[in-house]
Design an enzyme around this catalytic site. Structure first.
Site, PDB file in Angstrom:
ATOM      1  N   CYS A  57      26.787  28.259 -16.765  1.00  0.00           N
ATOM      2  CA  CYS A  57      25.341  28.206 -16.121  1.00  0.00           C
ATOM      3  C   CYS A  57      25.507  28.986 -15.274  1.00  0.00           C
ATOM      4  CB  CYS A  57      24.854  26.821 -15.449  1.00  0.00           C
ATOM      5  SG  CYS A  57      23.676  27.343 -14.093  1.00  0.00           S
ATOM      6  N   SER A  68      21.523  22.666  -8.936  1.00  0.00           N
ATOM      7  CA  SER A  68      19.990  21.971  -9.836  1.00  0.00           C
ATOM      8  C   SER A  68      20.587  20.699 -10.306  1.00  0.00           C
ATOM      9  CB  SER A  68      20.050  22.980 -11.358  1.00  0.00           C
ATOM     10  OG  SER A  68      20.168  24.264 -10.939  1.00  0.00           O
ATOM     11  N   HIS A  74      18.786  18.693  -7.473  1.00  0.00           N
ATOM     12  CA  HIS A  74      17.862  18.869  -7.735  1.00  0.00           C
ATOM     13  C   HIS A  74      17.205  17.989  -8.348  1.00  0.00           C
ATOM     14  CE1 HIS A  74      16.790  22.782  -5.684  1.00  0.00           C
ATOM     15  NE2 HIS A  74      17.228  23.689  -6.955  1.00  0.00           N
ATOM     16  N   HIS A 128      25.897  20.288 -16.201  1.00  0.00           N
ATOM     17  CA  HIS A 128      25.679  21.215 -17.796  1.00  0.00           C
ATOM     18  C   HIS A 128      25.894  22.465 -17.338  1.00  0.00           C
ATOM     19  CE1 HIS A 128      23.785  22.594 -13.885  1.00  0.00           C
ATOM     20  NE2 HIS A 128      23.016  24.025 -14.173  1.00  0.00           N
ATOM     21  N   CYS A 179      26.009  22.331 -10.065  1.00  0.00           N
ATOM     22  CA  CYS A 179      25.196  23.603  -9.576  1.00  0.00           C
ATOM     23  C   CYS A 179      24.061  22.801  -9.138  1.00  0.00           C
ATOM     24  CB  CYS A 179      24.793  23.780 -11.434  1.00  0.00           C
ATOM     25  SG  CYS A 179      23.160  25.033 -11.024  1.00  0.00           S
TER      26      CYS A 179
HETATM   27  P1  PAD Z   1      23.510  26.871  -3.562  1.00  0.00           P
HETATM   28  O1  PAD Z   1      23.215  25.719  -3.018  1.00  0.00           O
HETATM   29  O2  PAD Z   1      25.145  27.201  -3.750  1.00  0.00           O
HETATM   30  O3  PAD Z   1      23.106  28.163  -2.669  1.00  0.00           O
HETATM   31  C1  PAD Z   1      21.221  28.063  -2.541  1.00  0.00           C
HETATM   32  C2  PAD Z   1      22.229  29.286  -0.699  1.00  0.00           C
HETATM   33  O4  PAD Z   1      20.718  29.567  -0.415  1.00  0.00           O
HETATM   34  C3  PAD Z   1      22.620  28.453  -0.044  1.00  0.00           C
HETATM   35  O5  PAD Z   1      24.006  29.157  -0.017  1.00  0.00           O
HETATM   36  C4  PAD Z   1      22.068  27.878   1.233  1.00  0.00           C
HETATM   37  O6  PAD Z   1      22.369  28.061   2.595  1.00  0.00           O
HETATM   38  C5  PAD Z   1      20.749  29.320   1.257  1.00  0.00           C
HETATM   39  N1  PAD Z   1      20.035  29.078   1.911  1.00  0.00           N
HETATM   40  C6  PAD Z   1      19.266  27.412   1.690  1.00  0.00           C
HETATM   41  N2  PAD Z   1      17.253  27.567   2.882  1.00  0.00           N
HETATM   42  C7  PAD Z   1      17.561  29.203   3.058  1.00  0.00           C
HETATM   43  C8  PAD Z   1      16.936  29.631   3.499  1.00  0.00           C
HETATM   44  N3  PAD Z   1      15.544  29.277   4.000  1.00  0.00           N
HETATM   45  N4  PAD Z   1      16.832  30.831   3.787  1.00  0.00           N
HETATM   46  C9  PAD Z   1      17.525  30.884   3.178  1.00  0.00           C
HETATM   47  N5  PAD Z   1      18.764  30.856   2.825  1.00  0.00           N
HETATM   48  C10 PAD Z   1      18.729  29.505   1.929  1.00  0.00           C
HETATM   49  O7  PAD Z   1      22.950  26.700  -4.922  1.00  0.00           O
HETATM   50  P2  PAD Z   1      22.876  27.648  -6.672  1.00  0.00           P
HETATM   51  O8  PAD Z   1      23.475  28.610  -5.955  1.00  0.00           O
HETATM   52  O9  PAD Z   1      23.756  26.192  -7.097  1.00  0.00           O
HETATM   53  O10 PAD Z   1      22.216  27.400  -7.092  1.00  0.00           O
HETATM   54  C11 PAD Z   1      20.494  28.530  -6.146  1.00  0.00           C
HETATM   55  C12 PAD Z   1      19.501  28.157  -6.480  1.00  0.00           C
HETATM   56  O11 PAD Z   1      19.264  28.295  -8.289  1.00  0.00           O
HETATM   57  C13 PAD Z   1      19.401  27.116  -6.905  1.00  0.00           C
HETATM   58  O12 PAD Z   1      17.739  26.726  -7.258  1.00  0.00           O
HETATM   59  C14 PAD Z   1      19.182  26.299  -8.841  1.00  0.00           C
HETATM   60  O13 PAD Z   1      18.849  25.011  -8.416  1.00  0.00           O
HETATM   61  C15 PAD Z   1      18.651  27.364  -8.946  1.00  0.00           C
HETATM   62  C16 PAD Z   1      19.901  27.713 -10.686  1.00  0.00           C
HETATM   63  N6  PAD Z   1      18.765  27.922 -11.977  1.00  0.00           N
HETATM   64  C17 PAD Z   1      19.109  28.422 -12.982  1.00  0.00           C
HETATM   65  C18 PAD Z   1      18.061  28.935 -13.966  1.00  0.00           C
HETATM   66  O14 PAD Z   1      18.509  29.130 -14.262  1.00  0.00           O
HETATM   67  N7  PAD Z   1      17.201  30.271 -13.278  1.00  0.00           N
HETATM   68  C19 PAD Z   1      20.255  28.050 -13.489  1.00  0.00           C
HETATM   69  C20 PAD Z   1      21.244  27.656 -12.171  1.00  0.00           C
HETATM   70  C21 PAD Z   1      20.974  27.200 -11.172  1.00  0.00           C
HETATM   71 ZN    ZN Z   2      22.917  25.226 -13.130  1.00  0.00          ZN
END
Ligand code: PAD
Ligand code: ZN
Ligand code: ZN
Length: 374
Positions: free
Chosen positions: A174, A49, A52, A68, A47
């Site tokens: 997740c 995260s 990050h 996770h 993921c």
């Molecule tokens: P990912 O990196 O697979 O997807 C992110 C997407 O955003 C990619 O397709 C990128 O191309 C796109 N992107 C990047 N920059 C830009 C921009 N400036 N404008 C438009 N699009 C853009 O990530 P993911 O889907 O695994 O996770 C997404 C976020 O969610 C990430 O910050 C992660 O830490 C967070 C998350 N939060 C929780 C929660 O519980 N709130 C859980 C899991 C993940």
């Molecule tokens: Zn996650």
């Protein structure tokens, strides 16, 4: 020969330094103490995260074993554990559910006060079960699934259907649940509504699936990587746009597309500029914007409160607002009953040892979810 009660030596991916590849190391995994569970990992997703932490956007103590979003089989249990037993198929929970704290007792909230999102880097008792080269290694959000064996608190693990395919349902740990719940449970997307989803990774695509399941009429996908558009449309986006194709700010483009603003917007990237764009593109009087992406540590936005005064709602949630221990078994049951698909999220399956290749694919924008199998 039973391994219960003994230290297990196994392979784990250890992050020793930020912005460096993971090292596959031999680690020692201590037996579970009271109210803890040792799990043999079967599959884990990668993921954003986790990344990050590698890049320092989430600050964690090092060395650490990340991961996770996983599924495995209980190897042994500590004293007093009643909700799982050896041999059970389980999903570790990065947001625990202790059942006793104020938040667990709250009917709507899910962010149990026993969580380790603040990155203490240990189990609940303040210690680690991992050792590598004689040094203790930190846990990550109480899960640490990039290891052949891990130990978790009982409040951080859910028993699931014995027939569930672990190399798929690991995503319920997740990405899928976070995205889907953000739409159906946090935003409470309504039938016929218009939605905008910023970020079309594994979590963003799961938001789209949730919006579609809730009956949204229009779902606008937003991403700077056009390669993400076909998959987004496959799972339910009705149109996809790239902010780089417009001279105007993207929130204005979306306002124009949606009679003044969408009903629901979601930021699923983790950037301050897109959090602002998502807030602005939802309607000033009836719109709701949900923060899903994890923003960089210690960064803030300055927002004019008048944006909310007119009736907008701005909210966010961890793990899609789901109470984890209660909801994960139900989500797995829903998957087994074909109520949603996980296959569209899985772009690659690699052996655990190729973890660095999996992260490279994510960073290059070439994968939605890579599943590592043990
Ligand atoms: P990912 O990196 O697979 O997807 C992110 C997407 O955003 C990619 O397709 C990128 O191309 C796109 N992107 C990047 N920059 C830009 C921009 N400036 N404008 C438009 N699009 C853009 O990530 P993911 O889907 O695994 O996770 C997404 C976020 O969610 C990430 O910050 C992660 O830490 C967070 C998350 N939060 C929780 C929660 O519980 N709130 C859980 C899991 C993940
Ligand atoms: Zn996650
Ligand atoms: Zn709790």
């Amino acid at each position: 020969m039973s391994t219960a009660g003994k230290v297990i030596k196994c392979k784990a991916a250890v992050l020793w330094e930020r912005n460096k590849p993971f090292s596959i190391e031999e680690v020692e995994v201590a037996p579970p103490k009271a109210h803890e569970v040792r799990i043999k990992m079967v599959a884990t997703g990668i993921c954003r995260s986790d990344d990050h932490v590698v890049n320092g956007s989430i600050v964690s103590p090092l060395p650490i074993i990340l991961g996770h979003e996983a599924a495995g089989i209980v190897e042994s249990i500590g004293e007093g554990v009643t909700t799982v037993k050896p041999g059970d198929k389980v999903i570790p929970l990065f947001t625990p559910q202790c059942g006793k704290c104020r938040i667990c007792k709250h009917p709507e909230s899910n962010f149990c006060m026993k969580n380790d999102l603040a990155q203490r880097g240990t189990l609940s008792d303040g210690t680690s079960r991992f050792t590598c080269k004689g040094k203790p290694v930190h846990h990550f959000m109480g899960t640490s699934t990039f290891s052949q064996y891990t130990v978790v608190d009982e409040i951080s693990v859910a028993k699931i259907d014995a027939a569930a395919p672990l190399e798929k349902v690991c995503l319920i740990g997740c990405g899928f649940s976070t995205g889907y719940g953000s739409a159906v449970k946090v935003a409470k997307v309504t039938p016929g509504s218009t939605c905008a989803v910023f970020g079309l990774g594994g979590v963003g695509l799961s938001v789209i699936m949730g919006c579609k399941a809730a009956g949204a009429a229009r779902i606008i996908g937003v991403d700077i990587n056009k390669d993400k558009f076909p998959k987004a449309k496959e799972v339910g986006a009705t149109e996809c746009i790239n902010p780089q194709d417009y001279k105007k700010p993207i929130y204005e483009v979306i306002q124009e597309m949606s009679d003044g603003g969408v009903d629901f917007s979601f930021e699923v990237i983790g950037r301050l500029d897109t959090v602002t764009a998502a807030l602005l593109c939802c309607h000033g009087s009836c719109g709701t914007s949900v923060v899903v992406g994890v923003p960089p540590d210690s960064q803030s936005l300055t927002v004019n409160p008048a944006l909310l005064l007119t009736g907008r709602t701005w909210k966010g949630a961890i793990f899609g607002g789901f109470k984890s221990k209660d909801s994960v078994p139900k989500l797995v049951a829903d998957f087994m009953a074909n109520k949603f698909q996980l296959d569209p999220l899985i772009t690659k399956v690699l052996p655990f040892e190729k973890i660095n290749e999996g992260f490279d694919l994510l960073r290059a924008g070439k994968s939605i979810r890579t599943i590592l199998t043990f």
